[in-house]
Design a protein around this motif. Structure first.
Motif, PDB file in Angstrom:
ATOM      1  N   LYS A   1       0.824  -1.212   0.000  1.00  0.00           N
ATOM      2  CA  LYS A   1       0.000   0.000   0.000  1.00  0.00           C
ATOM      3  C   LYS A   1       0.859   1.262   0.000  1.00  0.00           C
ATOM      4  CE  LYS A   1      -3.877  -2.308   2.278  1.00  0.00           C
ATOM      5  NZ  LYS A   1      -4.734  -2.360   3.493  1.00  0.00           N
ATOM      6  N   ASN A   2       1.935   1.254   0.774  1.00  0.00           N
ATOM      7  CA  ASN A   2       2.821   2.415   0.791  1.00  0.00           C
ATOM      8  C   ASN A   2       3.498   2.616  -0.561  1.00  0.00           C
ATOM      9  OD1 ASN A   2       3.222   3.939   3.477  1.00  0.00           O
ATOM     10  ND2 ASN A   2       3.086   1.815   4.131  1.00  0.00           N
ATOM     11  N   TYR A   3       3.822   1.536  -1.239  1.00  0.00           N
ATOM     12  CA  TYR A   3       4.438   1.639  -2.562  1.00  0.00           C
ATOM     13  C   TYR A   3       3.463   2.292  -3.540  1.00  0.00           C
ATOM     14  CZ  TYR A   3       6.551   0.221  -7.006  1.00  0.00           C
ATOM     15  OH  TYR A   3       7.091   0.211  -8.276  1.00  0.00           O
ATOM     16  N   LEU A   4       2.199   1.878  -3.513  1.00  0.00           N
ATOM     17  CA  LEU A   4       1.201   2.474  -4.390  1.00  0.00           C
ATOM     18  C   LEU A   4       1.038   3.958  -4.076  1.00  0.00           C
ATOM     19  CD1 LEU A   4      -1.505  -0.366  -4.354  1.00  0.00           C
ATOM     20  CD2 LEU A   4       0.158   0.134  -6.148  1.00  0.00           C
ATOM     21  N   LEU A   5       1.053   4.315  -2.806  1.00  0.00           N
ATOM     22  CA  LEU A   5       0.928   5.717  -2.420  1.00  0.00           C
ATOM     23  C   LEU A   5       2.147   6.516  -2.880  1.00  0.00           C
ATOM     24  CD1 LEU A   5      -1.070   7.544  -0.804  1.00  0.00           C
ATOM     25  CD2 LEU A   5       0.403   7.181   1.186  1.00  0.00           C
ATOM     26  N   ASP A   6       3.335   5.923  -2.759  1.00  0.00           N
ATOM     27  CA  ASP A   6       4.562   6.614  -3.184  1.00  0.00           C
ATOM     28  C   ASP A   6       4.609   6.798  -4.696  1.00  0.00           C
ATOM     29  OD1 ASP A   6       5.591   7.057  -0.670  1.00  0.00           O
ATOM     30  OD2 ASP A   6       6.750   5.207  -0.624  1.00  0.00           O
ATOM     31  N   MET A   7       4.065   5.851  -5.450  1.00  0.00           N
ATOM     32  CA  MET A   7       4.012   6.011  -6.901  1.00  0.00           C
ATOM     33  C   MET A   7       3.115   7.184  -7.279  1.00  0.00           C
ATOM     34  SD  MET A   7       6.048   3.862  -8.423  1.00  0.00           S
ATOM     35  CE  MET A   7       7.120   4.347  -7.064  1.00  0.00           C
ATOM     36  N   ALA A   8       2.028   7.371  -6.529  1.00  0.00           N
ATOM     37  CA  ALA A   8       1.153   8.519  -6.772  1.00  0.00           C
ATOM     38  C   ALA A   8       1.871   9.819  -6.445  1.00  0.00           C
ATOM     39  CB  ALA A   8      -0.121   8.392  -5.928  1.00  0.00           C
ATOM     40  N   ALA A   9       2.642   9.829  -5.360  1.00  0.00           N
ATOM     41  CA  ALA A   9       3.388  11.029  -4.978  1.00  0.00           C
ATOM     42  C   ALA A   9       4.402  11.403  -6.056  1.00  0.00           C
ATOM     43  CB  ALA A   9       4.099  10.798  -3.643  1.00  0.00           C
ATOM     44  N   MET A  10       5.063  10.391  -6.638  1.00  0.00           N
ATOM     45  CA  MET A  10       6.013  10.663  -7.717  1.00  0.00           C
ATOM     46  C   MET A  10       5.314  11.256  -8.930  1.00  0.00           C
ATOM     47  SD  MET A  10       8.538   7.341  -7.596  1.00  0.00           S
ATOM     48  CE  MET A  10       9.480   7.902  -9.019  1.00  0.00           C
ATOM     49  N   ALA A  11       4.103  10.784  -9.198  1.00  0.00           N
ATOM     50  CA  ALA A  11       3.374  11.245 -10.388  1.00  0.00           C
ATOM     51  C   ALA A  11       2.935  12.694 -10.259  1.00  0.00           C
ATOM     52  CB  ALA A  11       2.162  10.348 -10.637  1.00  0.00           C
ATOM     53  N   ILE A  12       2.563  13.124  -9.046  1.00  0.00           N
ATOM     54  CA  ILE A  12       2.046  14.484  -8.913  1.00  0.00           C
ATOM     55  C   ILE A  12       3.133  15.491  -8.548  1.00  0.00           C
ATOM     56  CG2 ILE A  12      -0.199  13.619  -8.158  1.00  0.00           C
ATOM     57  CD1 ILE A  12       0.521  14.635  -5.331  1.00  0.00           C
ATOM     58  N   TRP A  13       4.330  15.001  -8.181  1.00  0.00           N
ATOM     59  CA  TRP A  13       5.378  15.914  -7.732  1.00  0.00           C
ATOM     60  C   TRP A  13       5.812  16.853  -8.851  1.00  0.00           C
ATOM     61  CZ3 TRP A  13      10.391  17.172  -9.013  1.00  0.00           C
ATOM     62  CH2 TRP A  13      11.117  17.885  -8.052  1.00  0.00           C
TER      63      TRP A  13
ATOM     64  N   ALA B   1       1.007  12.735   3.772  1.00  0.00           N
ATOM     65  CA  ALA B   1       1.969  13.799   4.050  1.00  0.00           C
ATOM     66  C   ALA B   1       3.385  13.241   4.110  1.00  0.00           C
ATOM     67  CB  ALA B   1       1.615  14.490   5.369  1.00  0.00           C
ATOM     68  N   GLU B   2       3.534  12.078   4.725  1.00  0.00           N
ATOM     69  CA  GLU B   2       4.852  11.446   4.796  1.00  0.00           C
ATOM     70  C   GLU B   2       5.358  11.059   3.417  1.00  0.00           C
ATOM     71  OE1 GLU B   2       6.792   7.246   6.274  1.00  0.00           O
ATOM     72  OE2 GLU B   2       5.192   8.100   7.502  1.00  0.00           O
ATOM     73  N   SER B   3       4.466  10.537   2.579  1.00  0.00           N
ATOM     74  CA  SER B   3       4.845  10.110   1.235  1.00  0.00           C
ATOM     75  C   SER B   3       5.322  11.289   0.393  1.00  0.00           C
ATOM     76  CB  SER B   3       3.650   9.419   0.559  1.00  0.00           C
ATOM     77  OG  SER B   3       3.989   8.982  -0.739  1.00  0.00           O
ATOM     78  N   ILE B   4       4.545  12.373   0.404  1.00  0.00           N
ATOM     79  CA  ILE B   4       4.911  13.560  -0.377  1.00  0.00           C
ATOM     80  C   ILE B   4       6.198  14.173   0.159  1.00  0.00           C
ATOM     81  CG2 ILE B   4       4.212  15.900  -1.006  1.00  0.00           C
ATOM     82  CD1 ILE B   4       1.290  14.919  -0.896  1.00  0.00           C
ATOM     83  N   ALA B   5       6.293  14.278   1.484  1.00  0.00           N
ATOM     84  CA  ALA B   5       7.470  14.892   2.097  1.00  0.00           C
ATOM     85  C   ALA B   5       8.722  14.057   1.865  1.00  0.00           C
ATOM     86  CB  ALA B   5       7.231  15.079   3.595  1.00  0.00           C
ATOM     87  N   SER B   6       8.597  12.730   1.938  1.00  0.00           N
ATOM     88  CA  SER B   6       9.761  11.855   1.752  1.00  0.00           C
ATOM     89  C   SER B   6      10.352  12.018   0.367  1.00  0.00           C
ATOM     90  CB  SER B   6       9.365  10.387   1.981  1.00  0.00           C
ATOM     91  OG  SER B   6       8.997  10.162   3.317  1.00  0.00           O
ATOM     92  N   TYR B   7       9.488  12.072  -0.651  1.00  0.00           N
ATOM     93  CA  TYR B   7       9.976  12.217  -2.018  1.00  0.00           C
ATOM     94  C   TYR B   7      10.597  13.595  -2.222  1.00  0.00           C
ATOM     95  CZ  TYR B   7      10.118  11.783  -7.095  1.00  0.00           C
ATOM     96  OH  TYR B   7      10.539  11.728  -8.408  1.00  0.00           O
ATOM     97  N   ASP B   8       9.941  14.616  -1.674  1.00  0.00           N
ATOM     98  CA  ASP B   8      10.451  15.980  -1.819  1.00  0.00           C
ATOM     99  C   ASP B   8      11.805  16.137  -1.124  1.00  0.00           C
ATOM    100  OD1 ASP B   8      10.040  18.712  -2.730  1.00  0.00           O
ATOM    101  OD2 ASP B   8       9.823  19.217  -0.617  1.00  0.00           O
ATOM    102  N   VAL B   9      11.919  15.608   0.091  1.00  0.00           N
ATOM    103  CA  VAL B   9      13.176  15.683   0.832  1.00  0.00           C
ATOM    104  C   VAL B   9      14.276  14.905   0.120  1.00  0.00           C
ATOM    105  CG1 VAL B   9      14.350  14.986   2.957  1.00  0.00           C
ATOM    106  CG2 VAL B   9      12.114  16.096   3.076  1.00  0.00           C
ATOM    107  N   PHE B  10      13.925  13.733  -0.405  1.00  0.00           N
ATOM    108  CA  PHE B  10      14.909  12.918  -1.114  1.00  0.00           C
ATOM    109  C   PHE B  10      15.502  13.690  -2.291  1.00  0.00           C
ATOM    110  CE2 PHE B  10      15.999   9.958  -4.547  1.00  0.00           C
ATOM    111  CZ  PHE B  10      16.912   9.141  -3.899  1.00  0.00           C
ATOM    112  N   ILE B  11      14.644  14.361  -3.046  1.00  0.00           N
ATOM    113  CA  ILE B  11      15.115  15.125  -4.198  1.00  0.00           C
ATOM    114  C   ILE B  11      15.999  16.294  -3.747  1.00  0.00           C
ATOM    115  CG2 ILE B  11      14.391  16.645  -6.076  1.00  0.00           C
ATOM    116  CD1 ILE B  11      11.983  14.871  -6.488  1.00  0.00           C
TER     117      ILE B  11
END
Length: 401
Positions: free
Chosen positions: A232-244, A272-282
């Motif tokens: 489930k977290n992977y699916l959520l993270d894929m969505a975060a990557m798509a909208i970033w 919030a964690e998913s969006i923030a994690s991807y943003d921080v990683f970048i």
């Protein structure tokens, strides 16, 4: 030193693991560690199980391959509660053989006396190179390699109940494609690159046709098949990557993430964690990862591909001049494309005739590979700029005729 491109690297890797194995209490802890490494996002920046002095000698392909194997072993340890490297290899080999039997023709021959670890090395190498075409070489970090985590989830399921990997990964691919499509549809401001992202997904998935996937709505999407937090977290993270988009998210996109989260049944703070994690990683790694220097990672693919196509045309200019000189109709259509929009029939004719030319020029056969046709518009764009003499000559013939 470990050389991931030389036979025997897996044995050397395991030989250096003693005393370095992290302990994960559950799958979610492991997932977070994998996400922090960058593997979920398609670009590995941390490999905790090995010294940095080893890692800095590897190219991206080698690092990704070792990371995949290491993560698979972490999953094996978590599920079986064992650290038997021989047993892990014995289980990983049939897993990959079941998952990608179509790749057997690409496997190097392994001598009967060779250890099984060499066979696994071969299988992993084929897996990393599965989508080794014009698309993945330009865009693999942000897309194709991000899809490699599906191998990890499929291996976990394989260890739990011996479910056939192909069946499982097909369902997972369909879920990812559905979510990415819905995520992009939630964007208030769409760009040309959003459409390109969808087409790149279609070029990268192995078992799924986008045209066969009914996106519908989140309420009707078939996510019930996936029960673990990692899935489930992977699916959520894929969505975060798509909208970033350079750290900015519109309200409609945030609303989509929370509706998806509710549908998946994760914690309230998971979006919030998913969006923030991807943003921080970048933001932490963009100086070291070229494609993160772009405001939109999909735009990087387009820009990089344009540069590659330009170089190909320059290197094959003389051969192209010869082929185009024998096809006046194509040259005229290409010339017209520089100052007016072509109709559907003309576009189809250009595409067909260009692909025929690509068959005769070895370096241009990349346009015939899966996903290569996506770059034909770039080829059409660059030919008039780089071959003016042929185009002008044929245009004059048409005007004087």
């Amino acid at each position: 030193m470990i050389n991931p491109s030389a036979s025997g690297w897996i044995d050397k890797f395991f030989g250096k693991l003693k005393g370095r194995l992290p302990v994960y209490e559950n799958s979610h802890d492991l997932y977070r560690a994998i996400r922090d490494s960058g593997f979920i996002y398609g670009h590995v920046v941390i490999l905790e199980n090995i010294d940095d002095s080893e890692v800095k000698q590897w190219d991206t392909h080698e690092l990704t391959k070792v990371a995949l194997m290491s993560i698979l072993f972490d999953v094996y340890r978590l599920i079986t509660k064992e650290s038997d490297t021989d047993d892990f290899i014995k289980r990983a080999i049939p897993f990959y053989k079941q998952m990608q039997p179509e790749s057997f023709a690409l496997l190097k021959k392994v001598l009967p006396s060779s250890p099984q670890s060499h066979e696994l090395e071969n299988l992993l190498d084929v897996r990393i190179r599965t989508n080794d075409n014009i698309i993945s070489r330009s865009f693999s970090h942000i897309l194709t390699n991000a899809l490699l985590f599906m191998d990890v989830l499929a291996f976990r399921q394989y260890l739990l109940d011996l479910e056939k990997p192909q069946k499982y990964i097909k369902k997972l691919e369909e879920a990812v494609v559905t979510i990415v499509t819905l995520a992009l549809n939630s964007k208030e401001e769409k760009t040309q690159y959003d459409d390109l992202l969808i087409r790149l997904f279609e070029a990268s998935v192995r078992y799924t046709k986008l045209s066969a996937v009914s996106t519908g709505s989140l309420e009707n999407a078939g996510f019930d098949y996936f029960e673990s937090k990692s899935e489930k977290n992977y699916l959520l993270d894929m969505a975060a990557m798509a909208i970033w988009s350079d750290g900015r998210a519109h309200q409609s996109e945030i609303d989509f993430m929370y509706r998806l989260n509710e549908r998946l049944g994760l914690r309230d703070d998971a979006p919030a964690e998913s969006i923030a994690s991807y943003d921080v990683f970048i933001k932490l790694n963009r100086k070291h990862i070229p494609f993160f220097n772009y405001s939109n990672p999909v735009k990087h693919f387009y820009d990089h591909a344009a540069q590659s196509v330009s170089q190909l045309i320059i290197r094959n200019k003389n051969r192209l001049v010869k082929e185009l000189s024998n096809n006046g109709e194509l040259v005229v259509l290409l010339t017209h494309s520089t100052h007016r929009s072509l109709n559907a029939k003309e576009k189809k004719k250009i595409k067909k005739q260009l692909l025929e030319i690509c068959k005769t020029v070895p370096s241009l056969t990349i346009f015939l590979l899966p996903g290569g046709s996506l770059l034909l518009p770039l080829l059409i764009k660059f030919i008039p700029q780089l071959l003016p003499s042929v185009l002008n000559e044929n245009l004059d013939k048409e005007d004087n005729g």
